[in-house]
Design a protein around this motif. Sequence first.
Motif, PDB file in Angstrom:
ATOM      1  N   PRO A   1      44.311  39.176  42.532  1.00  0.00           N
ATOM      2  CA  PRO A   1      43.296  38.321  41.920  1.00  0.00           C
ATOM      3  C   PRO A   1      42.794  38.929  40.612  1.00  0.00           C
ATOM      4  O   PRO A   1      42.749  40.148  40.446  1.00  0.00           O
ATOM      5  N   GLY A   2      42.421  38.059  39.692  1.00  0.00           N
ATOM      6  CA  GLY A   2      41.911  38.521  38.407  1.00  0.00           C
ATOM      7  C   GLY A   2      41.399  37.346  37.613  1.00  0.00           C
ATOM      8  O   GLY A   2      41.257  36.233  38.128  1.00  0.00           O
ATOM      9  N   ALA A   3      41.120  37.585  36.333  1.00  0.00           N
ATOM     10  CA  ALA A   3      40.625  36.523  35.464  1.00  0.00           C
ATOM     11  C   ALA A   3      41.636  35.386  35.422  1.00  0.00           C
ATOM     12  O   ALA A   3      42.809  35.592  35.145  1.00  0.00           O
ATOM     13  N   GLY A   4      41.158  34.188  35.714  1.00  0.00           N
ATOM     14  CA  GLY A   4      42.034  33.025  35.724  1.00  0.00           C
ATOM     15  C   GLY A   4      42.724  32.790  37.050  1.00  0.00           C
ATOM     16  O   GLY A   4      43.258  31.715  37.298  1.00  0.00           O
ATOM     17  N   ASN A   5      42.753  33.812  37.906  1.00  0.00           N
ATOM     18  CA  ASN A   5      43.370  33.694  39.232  1.00  0.00           C
ATOM     19  C   ASN A   5      42.476  34.375  40.263  1.00  0.00           C
ATOM     20  O   ASN A   5      42.820  35.434  40.795  1.00  0.00           O
ATOM     21  N   PRO A   6      41.304  33.795  40.560  1.00  0.00           N
ATOM     22  CA  PRO A   6      40.377  34.454  41.483  1.00  0.00           C
ATOM     23  C   PRO A   6      40.868  34.487  42.918  1.00  0.00           C
ATOM     24  O   PRO A   6      40.397  35.300  43.716  1.00  0.00           O
ATOM     25  N   ASP A   7      41.777  33.586  43.274  1.00  0.00           N
ATOM     26  CA  ASP A   7      42.324  33.585  44.628  1.00  0.00           C
ATOM     27  C   ASP A   7      43.704  32.915  44.579  1.00  0.00           C
ATOM     28  O   ASP A   7      44.266  32.712  43.500  1.00  0.00           O
ATOM     29  N   GLY A   8      44.248  32.614  45.751  1.00  0.00           N
ATOM     30  CA  GLY A   8      45.575  32.030  45.793  1.00  0.00           C
ATOM     31  C   GLY A   8      46.663  33.004  45.426  1.00  0.00           C
ATOM     32  O   GLY A   8      47.748  32.610  44.960  1.00  0.00           O
ATOM     33  N   THR A   9      46.430  34.293  45.643  1.00  0.00           N
ATOM     34  CA  THR A   9      47.363  35.339  45.242  1.00  0.00           C
ATOM     35  C   THR A   9      48.063  35.953  46.451  1.00  0.00           C
ATOM     36  O   THR A   9      47.726  35.673  47.609  1.00  0.00           O
ATOM     37  N   LEU A  10      49.019  36.845  46.153  1.00  0.00           N
ATOM     38  CA  LEU A  10      49.701  37.563  47.219  1.00  0.00           C
ATOM     39  C   LEU A  10      48.720  38.395  48.039  1.00  0.00           C
ATOM     40  O   LEU A  10      48.832  38.472  49.271  1.00  0.00           O
TER      41      LEU A  10
END
Length: 330
Positions: A103-112
């Motif tokens: 998770p990070g800027a632009g991708n707070p969730d929905g990650t591996l």
Amino acid sequence: MDVERTLLIPAEQAGMRLDQAAAQLWPDFSRSRIQEWIKGGQVTVDGRSVRPRDTVLGGETLALHAELEQQSEDRPQPIPLDIVFEDEHLLVVNKPVDLVVHPGAGNPDGTLVNALLHHDPELALLPRAGVVHRLDKQTSGLLVVGKTQAAYQALVADLAERHIGREYDAVVIGHLIAGGTVDEPIGRHARDRQRQAVVAQGKPAVTHYRVVEQFGEHTWLRVKLETGRTHQIRVHMAHIRHPIVGDPVYGGRPRLPRGADDELVDVLREFGRQALHARRLTLTHPETGETLSLTAPMPDDMDELIELLRDYRDGNDEGEAEVIYVRDPD
């Protein structure tokens, strides 16, 4: 999670610093974490509070009474995982295209990481949920995850010491007839801070490649990383003027062979990501010492691309067809 452990300090550790001795006796915890526990009074010697630098004599009772704090604040999410290998110490996943690792800027969730925390909630106790290395969002393939403190630390150390083998499939622009090595330092681009580049003051980076199959003005390569810098393969291939097909950052304009049929033209124009796949991961199991060599099959989009390039080559006099540049699609 509460942790309680008691043992006798062996005689052969006499003269060592306490934090050094404890780190050897409890290898599933980092030395820095053990130092914090000692300073907080959660580690005692013969029932007494001690300092990390105190010397042990051997024969003392070393006790730990601590609580493992959660390392990740990210939330678990039921995202499917393609697990290639798993036991109680580690797991290896085949990451699909478009899945961000952390998770990070632009991708707070929905990650591996969110998917891993749903698969095994105890990974929240590990840094980065146990993820040892990363792949770009648009690069598919194998990633290793440590499931315990000891496994995670051992795998991170092996990666730093270049003991983990990582091999990729890549389709690049240009006619390559032999393999080679790119040994050029990589660092942040001087003007575009979102990009990496070959720069004199960068960190050492070494990439080995060999030709798997030639298609005229495109080539299928097998690439091995000796180091693991950000965007390393993409930067090195672009540096030697053979950028990866579809690379939105380092690839430049797509290249179309003259006389290519509409299907190949469409695929080359619209290939939605860099044609790069982490196909093989070779590592030493941190608990058993066994060598694991795991592979992930070529993803469908790259498989289709290679088949179309092969058909084009076979129909054009050994692939010596003229090549033209095309504008990027709007």
